[in-house]
Enzyme design. Structure first.
Site, PDB file in Angstrom:
ATOM      1  CE  LYS A  84       2.330 -14.807  -3.434  1.00  0.00           C
ATOM      2  NZ  LYS A  84       1.698 -13.607  -2.890  1.00  0.00           N
TER       3      LYS A  84
ATOM      4  CD  GLN B 266      -5.581  -8.529  -2.127  1.00  0.00           C
ATOM      5  OE1 GLN B 266      -5.571  -8.829  -3.322  1.00  0.00           O
ATOM      6  NE2 GLN B 266      -4.834  -9.154  -1.237  1.00  0.00           N
TER       7      GLN B 266
ATOM      8  CG  ASP C 134      -3.401 -13.969   4.572  1.00  0.00           C
ATOM      9  OD1 ASP C 134      -4.028 -14.719   3.800  1.00  0.00           O
ATOM     10  OD2 ASP C 134      -2.916 -12.881   4.202  1.00  0.00           O
TER      11      ASP C 134
ATOM     12  CG  ASN D 223       0.038 -16.281  -7.040  1.00  0.00           C
ATOM     13  OD1 ASN D 223      -0.995 -15.726  -7.390  1.00  0.00           O
ATOM     14  ND2 ASN D 223       0.038 -17.388  -6.313  1.00  0.00           N
TER      15      ASN D 223
ATOM     16  NE  ARG E  31      -4.666 -14.994  -5.678  1.00  0.00           N
ATOM     17  CZ  ARG E  31      -3.860 -14.421  -4.784  1.00  0.00           C
ATOM     18  NH1 ARG E  31      -2.549 -14.378  -5.008  1.00  0.00           N
ATOM     19  NH2 ARG E  31      -4.363 -13.893  -3.685  1.00  0.00           N
TER      20      ARG E  31
ATOM     21  CG  ASP F 196       3.686 -11.095  -2.898  1.00  0.00           C
ATOM     22  OD1 ASP F 196       4.126 -11.932  -3.709  1.00  0.00           O
ATOM     23  OD2 ASP F 196       2.579 -11.219  -2.342  1.00  0.00           O
TER      24      ASP F 196
ATOM     25  CD  GLU G 114      -0.959 -16.106  -1.932  1.00  0.00           C
ATOM     26  OE1 GLU G 114      -0.328 -15.086  -1.631  1.00  0.00           O
ATOM     27  OE2 GLU G 114      -2.062 -16.394  -1.405  1.00  0.00           O
TER      28      GLU G 114
ATOM     29  CG  HIS H  98       3.347 -17.153   1.194  1.00  0.00           C
ATOM     30  ND1 HIS H  98       3.255 -16.014   1.964  1.00  0.00           N
ATOM     31  CD2 HIS H  98       2.206 -17.168   0.434  1.00  0.00           C
ATOM     32  CE1 HIS H  98       2.133 -15.363   1.679  1.00  0.00           C
ATOM     33  NE2 HIS H  98       1.488 -16.047   0.746  1.00  0.00           N
ATOM     34  NE  ARG H  99      -0.264 -15.416   4.368  1.00  0.00           N
ATOM     35  CZ  ARG H  99       0.723 -14.710   4.893  1.00  0.00           C
ATOM     36  NH1 ARG H  99       1.541 -15.286   5.770  1.00  0.00           N
ATOM     37  NH2 ARG H  99       0.921 -13.442   4.565  1.00  0.00           N
TER      38      ARG H  99
ATOM     39  NE  ARG I  87      -4.011  -1.978   2.342  1.00  0.00           N
ATOM     40  CZ  ARG I  87      -4.111  -3.271   2.111  1.00  0.00           C
ATOM     41  NH1 ARG I  87      -3.011  -4.001   1.942  1.00  0.00           N
ATOM     42  NH2 ARG I  87      -5.300  -3.868   2.037  1.00  0.00           N
TER      43      ARG I  87
END
Length: 421
Positions: free
Chosen positions: A401, A173, A298, A96, A126, A54, A326, A375-376, A32
């Site tokens: 990421k 978003q 998340d 991504n 997505r 990212d 993702e 990644h998560r 942001r």
């Protein structure tokens, strides 16, 4: 730690993890701030920022549109903008990075020229249709690919005053993208929801706070509408807070091992929605029977892996949006939990049910965890490896990421690994 290996097999430490680990800067806030600084006139200094895949993709795209971005150290950006973006010479490639994709799709509509915004194969799955439809309602010449990237924009400068409605059910978003672009319009813009549902409403609050820090005037009219004045943005010095989503893995490692990990910032100092997960994590091994993950999306993977060791089963609700992250995280969590022990994770509609089995702790259950380039998934299942022997995380480098130093952070607490080629 060589995260370029095909896999890392975690050696369960068998002791409490203690020490200090400072989480990286917030990805959400960094992206942001990068965009708002790029849209401002003058030079802004962003400190505490995240340097990850990212944010690098966002910075790369902004540079391609005429913004000067320097990186004086590992956690800072110096951004010099003219108040306008210019058409890039080639399509913008955003991998991504969902925040970059959605935010820039709205921002480039203000450019006088044609811009293509694209991503990798994962990003092309997505959805971006609701944002494209909202922008089209403002008279912008914009096209997507059946509701997905790539997006092609034929811009004619800032959009004019008016009202735009957006369905924010899939992603907050979309709303944030419209709000940030609206401040650069030629007149006041009202952004309104078609319903009251927002995926992770707290991220809209983050957006509004960042906009105000760069000089925007945003008024929240009610729970479903905002009015943005055409102030543009002014350069500012801006500090990015640590990433609450990253902190959840460290909070999880602490309670799983009975340790004491100092993050250098108290949980109540975070403004990000995922910080709400800390209170739930602190309740382990007595997590509630039902957890609504809608406003801390998340953090759900972290909580789901913790739930595997909980005293009683846990149902996660309000998480349908995780299917368009993702990867399809609902499916991924159910599948990978059940690799560890059949039936440990199960989908029920869009809910996730974790069967929970405290006796898993201390067992050796050789399991190769697929991470789906997410990644998560990688970082949350690393927690399982702290209590179960033989957990191997495939494609460990995908953590770059948002948290490139994740594996080194665990190593600094005494966690060791074997690499898998």
């Amino acid at each position: 730690m060589d995260a370029r290996a095909n896999g890392l097999t975690i050696k369960a430490p068998g002791r409490p993890l203690t020490g200090r680990v400072t989480p990286p800067g917030s990805k959400s806030i960094t992206n942001r701030a990068l965009l708002l600084a790029a849209l401002a006139r003058g030079t802004s200094r962003l400190t505490g920022a995240l340097k990850s895949d990212d944010t690098k993709l966002m910075a790369q795209a902004l540079r391609a549109m005429g913004v000067t971005i320097d990186e004086p150290d590992a956690t800072s950006f110096t951004v010099t903008g003219t108040g306008r973006l210019r058409a890039p010479a080639a399509p913008l490639f955003l991998g991504n990075a969902g925040t970059a994709m959605r935010f820039l799709t709205a921002a480039v509509t203000m450019i006088d020229g044609t811009v293509v915004v694209d991503g990798d194969a994962h990003m092309r799955k997505r959805p971006i249709g609701p944002l494209v439809q909202a922008l089209r309602s403002l008279g912008i010449d914009i096209a997507d690919s059946n509701g997905y990237p790539p997006v092609t924009v034929h811009g004619r400068g800032p959009f004019s005053a008016g009202r735009v409605e957006i369905d924010g059910g899939l992603s907050s978003q979309y709303i944030s993208a419209l709000l940030m672009a609206a401040a650069c319009g030629t007149g006041p813009v009202e952004v309104a929801l078609t319903g009251s549902e927002i995926g992770a409403r707290g991220y809209v609050d983050l957006t509004v706070a960042a906009m105000r820090a760069f000089g925007a005037e945003v008024e929240q009219l009610d729970e479903a509408a905002w009015r943005v004045q055409p102030t543009g943005y002014r350069a500012a010095d801006f500090t990015v807070e640590p990433d609450a989503s990253a902190a959840t893995y460290l909070w999880g490692a602490e309670v799983l091992t009975g340790g004491a990990i100092d993050l250098g910032v108290p949980a109540d100092a975070f403004t990000q929605p995922d910080a709400k997960a800390q209170a739930l994590i602190a309740a382990f091994p007595h997590l509630p029977a039902v957890i609504d993950g809608s406003q801390m999306q998340d953090a759900v993977p972290t909580l789901a892996v913790l739930a595997a060791f909980n005293r009683t089963p846990v149902r996660f609700t309000g998480i349908a949006n995780l299917r368009v992250k993702e990867c399809d995280r609902v499916s991924a969590l159910a599948t990978e939990l059940s690799r560890i022990r059949p039936g440990l994770g199960r989908e029920d509609g869009d809910d996730l049910i974790v069967a929970s089995d405290p006796d898993l702790a201390g067992q050796v259950l050789p399991t190769r965890i697929e991470t789906y380039a997410d990644h998560r998934i990688a970082m949350s299942f690393a927690l399982a490896g702290l209590k179960i022997g033989g957990i191997t995380i495939l494609d460990p480098g995908c953590v770059a990421k948002t948290y490139p130093g994740f594996w080194d952070a665990l190593a600094s607490l005494g966690v060791t690994y074997d690499t898998v080629d």
